[in-house]
Write an enzyme that holds these catalytic residues in place. Structure first.
Site, PDB file in Angstrom:
ATOM      1  N   ASP A  34       0.814  -1.228   0.000  1.00  0.00           N
ATOM      2  CA  ASP A  34       0.000   0.000   0.000  1.00  0.00           C
ATOM      3  C   ASP A  34       0.844   1.273   0.000  1.00  0.00           C
ATOM      4  O   ASP A  34       0.611   2.185   0.801  1.00  0.00           O
ATOM      5  CB  ASP A  34      -0.932   0.019   1.218  1.00  0.00           C
ATOM      6  CG  ASP A  34      -1.567  -1.319   1.504  1.00  0.00           C
ATOM      7  OD1 ASP A  34      -1.923  -2.016   0.537  1.00  0.00           O
ATOM      8  OD2 ASP A  34      -1.705  -1.681   2.685  1.00  0.00           O
ATOM      9  N   GLU A 246     -11.129  -1.729  -3.660  1.00  0.00           N
ATOM     10  CA  GLU A 246     -10.437  -1.094  -2.543  1.00  0.00           C
ATOM     11  C   GLU A 246      -9.288  -0.223  -3.038  1.00  0.00           C
ATOM     12  O   GLU A 246      -9.080  -0.049  -4.243  1.00  0.00           O
ATOM     13  CB  GLU A 246      -9.909  -2.164  -1.588  1.00  0.00           C
ATOM     14  CG  GLU A 246      -8.840  -3.065  -2.190  1.00  0.00           C
ATOM     15  CD  GLU A 246      -8.206  -3.993  -1.168  1.00  0.00           C
ATOM     16  OE1 GLU A 246      -8.788  -4.193  -0.089  1.00  0.00           O
ATOM     17  OE2 GLU A 246      -7.111  -4.518  -1.451  1.00  0.00           O
TER      18      GLU A 246
END
Length: 360
Positions: A34, A246
C-alpha cells in the site's frame, strides 16, 4: 560563463541518468504494501506504507529523486495509552495542509463489544514534519459507519471542499450477483463477500465527517459486464470467495475526477488496478473501458504479479505523473515490494500506466 555551462551540464546529466535509472530500478528495495508518496514543500519525496518492520504503526522513506531512498525509521506508533487503534495498522497516506502533515490510516478499533474479527476504522494523526513523529488527532476514529473500513484517501474539489474515499471491507458482506450464482453452481463457493468504495465530505480540520456516505464503486453484478472478467478473477479461479473494490486514489484533472482502485485478492497474483471517472467528487463514477490499467505480466513473459493499491505522485515540475504501487516477483515471493512507473492521461482523457516494469 564556463562555470555556468558546467553546472548546467551536470544538472542535465543528473536529470537524464536519474530518468534512465528510474525506468530500470523496479522493484525498489522497499518492502511496503500500500505505498503512498508525498512530494512535500521541502522538495523531497516521502514514502509511507504498510509493513517494513513497523511495530503497531508505520515507517517512512525519503528521496530527492524517486530513485534513491533513505530509511527514516518508524514515524507513527499506535496501540499506546489513549490510542483508538490497537492492531493491523494499514495503508497510511500523508497530506501537507496549512503547515502541518496529516496522516490517514486504518487500524483495528479497540471498541469491539461483539468481538468482530475485522473491526477496522480510519483515523488521523498529525506531525510538524513529514518524518514525524505523528500523534493521533483524536482518541477515536474519524467516524464510525457501522461496518469495517480501510484505505482512506482525500481529494479537494474546485470549491475547496474535502472528500474522503474509503473501502467497506468484505467482512460479513455477502452480495447476490450473477457471478456469485455462477460460483455456487460450479461448486466453488456458497456465497461471495464484496468490498465497496464510498465517499463522504469531511471537515477541513479532519476532525469529523459531513453528511452520509455515498456508494461510488462496487464489483459488477452481471456476467456480461465488461468489467466482470478482470474484477472477478479471484472468484472464478477458485482462489477465494471475495471480490474487492479497494485502495482508492483520486485526483482531479480539468473538470474530471479520476478514481483508481484495486480489485481481486490483495494477497494473490490477480490483484490489479482499474479506474473510473466522474464530473462530481461524489459521483456517479463510470468505470473505464480500458481497465485494468495495471496487472500481472507473467503471461507476457514478465515476472510481476499482485500489482495493486497504488498512489500517484508527480515530477517536481508537475509535468510527469508516476504510479506508485506494490507487487511481487519470482524473486521476492510473497513479500510485497514497491514499484514506480510512469503514467498519464492522454488527450482523449484515457488514463494509462507504463508498467509493470522491472530492471533488466
Amino acid at each position: 560563463m564556463r562555470k555556468l555551462v558546467n553546472q548546467f551540464f551536470v544538472w542535465l546529466c543528473v536529470f537524464f541518468f536519474s530518468s534512465v535509472a528510474y525506468a530500470s530500478n523496479n522493484p525498489l528495495p522497499v518492502k511496503f504494501g500500500d505505498p503512498y508518496v508525498l512530494l512535500a514543500s521541502d522538495g523531497r519525496y516521502y514514502m509511507y506504507g504498510t509493513g517494513a518492520g513497523a511495530v503497531d504503526g508505520f515507517c517512512a522513506y525519503s528521496s530527492p529523486d524517486l530513485v534513491n531512498w533513505k530509511a527514516e525509521g518508524q514515524v507513527f506508533r499506535g496501540n499506546i495509552p489513549g490510542s483508538w487503534g490497537v492492531a493491523n495498522f494499514w495503508a497510511p497516506e500523508v497530506y501537507e495542509l496549512n503547515g502541518k502533515f496529516y496522516m490517514l490510516y486504518s487500524a483495528d478499533w479497540k471498541v469491539n463489544p461483539t468481538n468482530e474479527q475485522e473491526n477496522f476504522r480510519i483515523g488521523v494523526a498529525v506531525a510538524d514534519k513529514p518524518t514525524g513523529p505523528f500523534r493521533e488527532l483524536s482518541s477515536e476514529p474519524l467516524f464510525d459507519p457501522g461496518y469495517p473500513v480501510i484505505d482512506g484517501n482525500l481529494v479537494v474539489d474546485e470549491k475547496g471542499r474535502m472528500f474522503l474515499y474509503y473501502s467497506r471491507c468484505c467482512y460479513k458482506h455477502p452480495v447476490e450477483s450473477e457471478i456469485a450464482a455462477q460460483a455456487k453452481k460450479e461448486g466453488k463457493f456458497d456465497s461471495i463477500e464484496e468490498s465497496w468504495i464510498y465517499g463522504i465530505e469531511v471537515k477541513p480540520d479532519l476532525t469529523d465527517v459531513i453528511g452520509e456516505p455515498v456508494l461510488l464503486l462496487r464489483p459488477p453484478v452481471k456476467l456480461n459486464d465488461k468489467q466482470s472478467e478482470w474484477e472477478s478473477r479471484s472468484v472464478t479461479s477458485g482462489e477465494v470467495n471475495r471480490r474487492w473494490t479497494e485502495g482508492p486514489f483520486t485526483f482531479r484533472k480539468g473538470d474530471t475526477y479520476y478514481m483508481m482502485y484495486s480489485a481481486n485478492f490483495f494477497g494473490g497474483k490477480n490483484y490489479a488496478v482499474g479506474y473510473a471517472t466522474s464530473k462530481n467528487p461524489l459521483g456517479p463514477f463510470t468505470k473505464a473501458a480500458n481497465n485494468p490499467v495495471l496487472e500481472k505480466n507473467v503471461e507476457k513473459g514478465g515476472i510481476v504479479t499482485g500489482t495493486g493499491h497504488n498512489s500517484i505522485t508527480w515530477s517536481k515540475d508537475g509535468k510527469q505523473m508516476y504510479c506508485v504501487y506494490h507487487g511481487r516477483t519470482q524473486a521476492t515471493g510473497d513479500e510485497r515490494v514497491v514499484f514506480i512507473d510512469k503514467m498519464g492521461v492522454d488527450k482523449n482523457g484515457i488514463l494509462y500506466v507504463e508498467g509493470p516494469t522491472t530492471a533488466k
